[in-house]
Design an enzyme around this catalytic site. Sequence first.
Site, PDB file in Angstrom:
ATOM      1  N   ALA A 165       0.900   3.359   7.308  1.00  0.00           N
ATOM      2  CA  ALA A 165       1.020   4.796   7.554  1.00  0.00           C
ATOM      3  C   ALA A 165      -0.330   5.437   7.859  1.00  0.00           C
ATOM      4  O   ALA A 165      -0.389   6.554   8.347  1.00  0.00           O
ATOM      5  CB  ALA A 165       1.659   5.486   6.349  1.00  0.00           C
TER       6      ALA A 165
ATOM      7  N   ASN B 266       0.817  -1.208   0.000  1.00  0.00           N
ATOM      8  CA  ASN B 266       0.000   0.000   0.000  1.00  0.00           C
ATOM      9  C   ASN B 266       0.858   1.269   0.000  1.00  0.00           C
ATOM     10  O   ASN B 266       0.983   1.948  -1.017  1.00  0.00           O
ATOM     11  CB  ASN B 266      -0.943   0.013   1.204  1.00  0.00           C
ATOM     12  CG  ASN B 266      -2.084   0.998   1.043  1.00  0.00           C
ATOM     13  OD1 ASN B 266      -3.063   0.700   0.370  1.00  0.00           O
ATOM     14  ND2 ASN B 266      -1.969   2.165   1.641  1.00  0.00           N
ATOM     15  N   ASP B 267       1.470   1.577   1.129  1.00  0.00           N
ATOM     16  CA  ASP B 267       2.204   2.837   1.258  1.00  0.00           C
ATOM     17  C   ASP B 267       3.384   2.937   0.297  1.00  0.00           C
ATOM     18  O   ASP B 267       3.742   4.035  -0.135  1.00  0.00           O
ATOM     19  CB  ASP B 267       2.706   3.005   2.698  1.00  0.00           C
ATOM     20  CG  ASP B 267       1.555   3.029   3.698  1.00  0.00           C
ATOM     21  OD1 ASP B 267       0.511   3.625   3.372  1.00  0.00           O
ATOM     22  OD2 ASP B 267       1.703   2.445   4.785  1.00  0.00           O
ATOM     23  N   VAL B 268       3.995   1.791  -0.046  1.00  0.00           N
ATOM     24  CA  VAL B 268       5.217   1.817  -0.873  1.00  0.00           C
ATOM     25  C   VAL B 268       4.934   2.114  -2.335  1.00  0.00           C
ATOM     26  O   VAL B 268       5.867   2.255  -3.134  1.00  0.00           O
ATOM     27  CB  VAL B 268       5.983   0.482  -0.759  1.00  0.00           C
ATOM     28  CG1 VAL B 268       6.437   0.266   0.673  1.00  0.00           C
ATOM     29  CG2 VAL B 268       5.158  -0.686  -1.261  1.00  0.00           C
TER      30      VAL B 268
END
Length: 461
Positions: free
Chosen positions: A428, A387-389
């Site tokens: 995050a 997700n965040d990456v």
Amino acid sequence: MTSLIGLGYLISTFSFLIGLKFMSSPKNAAKGNTIAAIGMILAVLVTIFTAFYENVPTINLIITGTAILAGTLLGKNISDKVEMTKMPQLISFFNATGGGCALILGLVEGSSLDISTGIVLKIVLVIGLLTGAIAFTGSILAYGKLAGKIKDIRTKSLVYTGRSILGLILLLPILYFLDFLPIEFSTLLYLMGGISLIYGILFVLPIGGADMPVVISLLNSITGVATAFAGFVYVNKVMIAGGIFVGAAGLLLTVLMCKAMNRSLLKVLAGTFKKGKNSVSESEQIIKTISTSETAMQLSYAKRVAIIPGYGLAVAQAQHICSQLQQLLERRDTEVHYIIHPVAGRMPGHMNVLLAEANIDYAVLKEMDEVNDHMDLYDMVLVIGANDVVNPAAENDEDSPVYGMPIIKAYKSQQVVVMKRGMSKGYAGVKNDLFDLNNCSLLFGDAKDSLQQIINQLKLV
């Protein structure tokens, strides 16, 4: 005989060095782990031989042998049963045992010192005990956070209290060695041990789940330092060398992880995370969904495919079925790469270990920096549980908490399919702007089941 013992420890030390060197490459990591393990076995055997040579009491040898046997059997049993998703918890647990050992050694040795003991040995004992205690409770708390048993508590009061306790830890031995603290050395050690145990808890408590990979690396480094100081106490060269290697490697990895997240170590330890101003949540985003049959159809026409794995892949235990998809695509003359982000998963190298378990060839693993400038050459990108990456907000939204973090630029590819269980946020806790883009579609469902359906559909195309 002393020369033979020294030679054994020297060979063990070189084994650690070679093992660490090999572990720097995913392709040779397993070999490096084996070499380092052989070195450790040799070090244990040399230590046992030394005990016999120096006429250590028989009861001590029996206790040591029993402990080694019990630890070997217990460790083997745990490692055989642990799931890949729980590997970070296992690392934290094992790290806690190392810190606990350093704490106990400090207390035992400190209590048996005589009055004539020099100040240097006392300082070494204090530092070894302090670092061991912090690593022990800190690792236990990290284990609880990773297992979801302990929630994040991010308040400034915790940080300030932790700093105050750290100041107390540093002040007590200074006062003692300056003769301003009229207590026995053993009493000082017990005071230091108790306060350090509390600090270990406050050290990790404010740190969020997204920063756990950094915390694991740092705690591992602290345990290495504690081991090195224990080696100084026992004048054991292999303990000193091993502790220095672990401490240095852990600290270097911590710095690299912070760089990969574009966050300073001080901010990580303070538990601070910039609050975003996004008014739209992921559940309110206008997204495009896609079915497994449509995904299979797009894959059938793709000539170049990238797979970006995340923690969701580990949760679904989908690495083996993902390998089958790769093999099927390659038989259709499709080039397939796995792109690994440095902080994907819940510990450093988590995704590499996961893919290695499925015997995926290291030749198809690509680091983020290798491919980011060429992401537009991929006809399709499958994001599985990450997700965040892959969040473009890291590049485009200065108000986003992840702004500035290096990401895999999946959004530049021709088509992106993100496989998710639902619309929950990543570690995050921020909205993923990738989902808003025209070339991105979401495939909801369990990753393992979805991949199997895609394979079944591809076989019919």
